[in-house]
Scaffold this active site. Structure first.
Site, PDB file in Angstrom:
ATOM      1  N   SER A 187       0.838  -1.208   0.000  1.00  0.00           N
ATOM      2  CA  SER A 187       0.000   0.000   0.000  1.00  0.00           C
ATOM      3  C   SER A 187       0.866   1.249   0.000  1.00  0.00           C
ATOM      4  O   SER A 187       1.976   1.254   0.540  1.00  0.00           O
ATOM      5  CB  SER A 187      -0.897  -0.003   1.253  1.00  0.00           C
ATOM      6  OG  SER A 187      -1.536   1.227   1.404  1.00  0.00           O
TER       7      SER A 187
ATOM      8  N   TYR B 148      -1.772  -0.814  10.798  1.00  0.00           N
ATOM      9  CA  TYR B 148      -2.042  -1.435   9.482  1.00  0.00           C
ATOM     10  C   TYR B 148      -0.913  -1.085   8.505  1.00  0.00           C
ATOM     11  O   TYR B 148      -0.310  -1.975   7.904  1.00  0.00           O
ATOM     12  CB  TYR B 148      -3.385  -0.949   8.914  1.00  0.00           C
ATOM     13  CG  TYR B 148      -3.469  -1.155   7.422  1.00  0.00           C
ATOM     14  CD1 TYR B 148      -3.263  -0.101   6.539  1.00  0.00           C
ATOM     15  CD2 TYR B 148      -3.685  -2.426   6.898  1.00  0.00           C
ATOM     16  CE1 TYR B 148      -3.283  -0.320   5.174  1.00  0.00           C
ATOM     17  CE2 TYR B 148      -3.715  -2.636   5.535  1.00  0.00           C
ATOM     18  CZ  TYR B 148      -3.503  -1.568   4.672  1.00  0.00           C
ATOM     19  OH  TYR B 148      -3.513  -1.774   3.312  1.00  0.00           O
TER      20      TYR B 148
ATOM     21  N   LYS C 131       2.315  -3.429   6.595  1.00  0.00           N
ATOM     22  CA  LYS C 131       2.690  -3.466   5.167  1.00  0.00           C
ATOM     23  C   LYS C 131       4.193  -3.208   5.019  1.00  0.00           C
ATOM     24  O   LYS C 131       4.876  -3.861   4.236  1.00  0.00           O
ATOM     25  CB  LYS C 131       1.891  -2.432   4.373  1.00  0.00           C
ATOM     26  CG  LYS C 131       0.407  -2.764   4.238  1.00  0.00           C
ATOM     27  CD  LYS C 131       0.184  -4.101   3.548  1.00  0.00           C
ATOM     28  CE  LYS C 131      -1.285  -4.431   3.373  1.00  0.00           C
ATOM     29  NZ  LYS C 131      -1.497  -5.780   2.808  1.00  0.00           N
TER      30      LYS C 131
HETATM   31  C1  WQD Z   1      -9.761   9.242   1.316  1.00  0.00           C
HETATM   32  C2  WQD Z   1     -10.042  10.689   1.664  1.00  0.00           C
HETATM   33  C3  WQD Z   1     -10.442  11.103   3.997  1.00  0.00           C
HETATM   34  C4  WQD Z   1     -14.184   8.902   4.288  1.00  0.00           C
HETATM   35  C5  WQD Z   1      -7.055   4.161   3.126  1.00  0.00           C
HETATM   36  C6  WQD Z   1      -5.900   3.329   3.602  1.00  0.00           C
HETATM   37  C7  WQD Z   1      -5.197   2.718   2.423  1.00  0.00           C
HETATM   38  C8  WQD Z   1      -6.188   1.947   1.610  1.00  0.00           C
HETATM   39  C9  WQD Z   1      -7.292   2.887   1.111  1.00  0.00           C
HETATM   40  C10 WQD Z   1      -6.216  -0.307   2.408  1.00  0.00           C
HETATM   41  C11 WQD Z   1      -9.356  11.123   2.959  1.00  0.00           C
HETATM   42  C12 WQD Z   1     -11.673  11.406   3.159  1.00  0.00           C
HETATM   43  C13 WQD Z   1     -13.014   9.458   3.808  1.00  0.00           C
HETATM   44  C14 WQD Z   1     -15.251   9.754   4.686  1.00  0.00           C
HETATM   45  C15 WQD Z   1     -13.937  11.659   4.098  1.00  0.00           C
HETATM   46  N1  WQD Z   1      -6.745   0.906   2.370  1.00  0.00           N
HETATM   47  N2  WQD Z   1     -12.906  10.816   3.712  1.00  0.00           N
HETATM   48  N3  WQD Z   1     -15.079  11.101   4.577  1.00  0.00           N
HETATM   49  O1  WQD Z   1      -7.415   7.056   3.961  1.00  0.00           O
HETATM   50  O2  WQD Z   1      -6.569   7.615   1.616  1.00  0.00           O
HETATM   51  O3  WQD Z   1      -6.562   5.252   2.378  1.00  0.00           O
HETATM   52  O4  WQD Z   1      -7.910   3.412   2.297  1.00  0.00           O
HETATM   53  O5  WQD Z   1      -5.311  -0.759   1.788  1.00  0.00           O
HETATM   54  O6  WQD Z   1      -4.199   1.876   2.908  1.00  0.00           O
HETATM   55  O7  WQD Z   1      -5.001   4.184   4.259  1.00  0.00           O
HETATM   56  O8  WQD Z   1      -8.720   6.371   1.891  1.00  0.00           O
HETATM   57  O9  WQD Z   1     -11.106   6.534   1.280  1.00  0.00           O
HETATM   58  O10 WQD Z   1     -10.473   6.379   3.748  1.00  0.00           O
HETATM   59  O11 WQD Z   1     -10.026   8.474   2.496  1.00  0.00           O
HETATM   60  O12 WQD Z   1     -13.821  12.898   4.003  1.00  0.00           O
HETATM   61  O13 WQD Z   1     -16.353   9.306   5.153  1.00  0.00           O
HETATM   62  O14 WQD Z   1     -11.439  10.835   1.899  1.00  0.00           O
HETATM   63  O15 WQD Z   1     -10.261  12.090   4.989  1.00  0.00           O
HETATM   64  O16 WQD Z   1      -8.950  12.461   2.791  1.00  0.00           O
HETATM   65  P1  WQD Z   1      -7.283   6.688   2.523  1.00  0.00           P
HETATM   66  P2  WQD Z   1     -10.148   6.881   2.381  1.00  0.00           P
END
Ligand code: WQD
Length: 340
Positions: free
Chosen positions: A124, A149, A153
């Site tokens: 990741s 997590y 990785k």
């Molecule tokens: C993206 C953006 C949030 C939800 C994570 C893991 C990564 C991979 C993908 C496993 C951020 C914003 C999110 C919400 C929001 N997972 N957000 N409201 O955090 O970049 O990556 O998921 O492998 O390893 O770290 O993805 O989709 O959670 O967030 O505003 O209800 O959307 O703050 O800026 P992220 P995400």
């Protein structure tokens, strides 16, 4: 060529089973169904016109793993099986360290005992933390992970590096950016257990009224519109990257190899841009409220993609609009979320 897919009924695993079949491989799936649904197996079968061999079980179960390698002629492995909820890993670190690290170690022991030497590992972009320059390339230093997590990785990549340094073993770690979307058939897609942690499934569930309102975690970041920027990649492009990685491993003349590749589009999009694009696709307003930042979030990350393009001959082909269209179409027909 028989390819064992651990966690093969999950979001990325199921799409990879389809892509492998389309490339002439035969997928064999093991999944403990902790975070996936057995019905996905029939959906995969509907797409590829045959039902893959399936074992319900855990990669921590060495006896079962040895049996699978005895019963099936395995030529390579793609290892997805792992816990992946960032927030949960902060609350339950031992669950993550024990499962994610021990399952890789057992898999390596079994592959070594059975003389299977090709492994594609699901890593990741979290290994980079907040990169100091963007787009981030594979030579960027791994910064301290933001969560247990992400740390698992990083540790797993080091295990693979050390193991392949002293064994005739070839392995590639694919550093995913943000997988989104679904197979265009809408037969398989993202099935978050309970309340989605990730942005896109939360938005699409809001669009079909499963969720009341989207909370945007902060609009005070140093970005053009104040919201975080990520590299959102279509899950089918990501699946095809695994096929390219496997092909590269098989053709690679050295007996030992460890390498890492970014798997992203190279484009960064903000949270508000994702919302706006989905509103245009569905011709529907999305109800959201800006709240405070989510701890652990980084401001911006998107991939330098030259290495995968040059060495794996792989590039993301699908647009953000296609990924979000497929995500929305899938959501409209998806089973209701489990585990609430
Ligand atoms: C993206 C953006 C949030 C939800 C994570 C893991 C990564 C991979 C993908 C496993 C951020 C914003 C999110 C919400 C929001 N997972 N957000 N409201 O955090 O970049 O990556 O998921 O492998 O390893 O770290 O993805 O989709 O959670 O967030 O505003 O209800 O959307 O703050 O800026 P992220 P995400």
């Amino acid at each position: 060529m028989n390819i064992l897919i651990t966690g093969g009924l999950g979001f990325i695993g199921s799409h990879t089973a389809v892509a492998l079949t389309e490339a002439g491989y035969k997928p064999i799936i093991i999944d403990n169904l902790n975070n996936s649904d057995i019905k996905v197996l029939d959906k995969i079968a509907e797409i590829i016109a045959f039902k893959p061999v399936f074992y319900q079980g855990d990669c921590l179960d060495k006896i079962l793993m040895l049996r699978i390698f005895d019963e099936q002629k395995i030529d390579g492995v793609i290892h997805f099986a792992a816990y992946k909820a960032v927030g949960e890993s902060v609350q339950l670190p031992l669950k993550y360290y024990q499962n994610n690290i021990q399952s890789l170690c057992i898999l390596l022991e079994v592959m070594q005992e059975k003389g299977v030497n090709n492994l594609v590992f699901s890593s990741s972009c979290t290994v980079y933390g907040q990169p100091t320059s963007l787009p981030v390339d594979e030579n960027a230093p791994s910064l301290p992970a933001n969560s247990p997590y992400g740390n698992t990785k990083q540790i797993c990549e080091e295990i693979l590096r050390d193991f392949s340094a002293v064994n005739p073993f070839k392995t590639i770690a694919l550093r995913y950016f943000n997988p989104i979307g679904a197979h265009p058939s809408s037969l398989i897609g993202e099935l978050p257990l309970g309340i989605p942690n990730n942005l896109v499934p939360f938005i699409t569930q809001t669009m079909v009224k499963i969720r009341e309102k989207l909370l945007v975690f902060g609009d005070d970041y140093p970005t053009p519109d104040g919201t975080c920027i990520r590299d959102y990649i279509h899950v089918c492009d990501l699946a095809e990257a695994h096929v390219a990685a496997l092909f590269y491993l098989q053709k690679h003349e050295n007996t030992s190899l460890f390498d890492t590749f970014n798997i992203g589009t190279g484009n960064g999009n903000s949270v508000l841009e994702i919302i706006k694009t989905l509103e245009e696709i569905a011709n529907q307003k999305i109800d959201y409220q800006v709240v405070s930042r989510r701890s652990g979030d980084i401001t911006a990350v998107y991939a330098a993609t030259e290495k995968a393009s040059k060495i794996l001959h792989w590039n993301a082909k699908r647009t953000l609009k296609q990924a979000l269209t497929d995500a929305y179409n899938w959501q409209k027909t998806a089973p209701s979320p489990k585990g609430e």
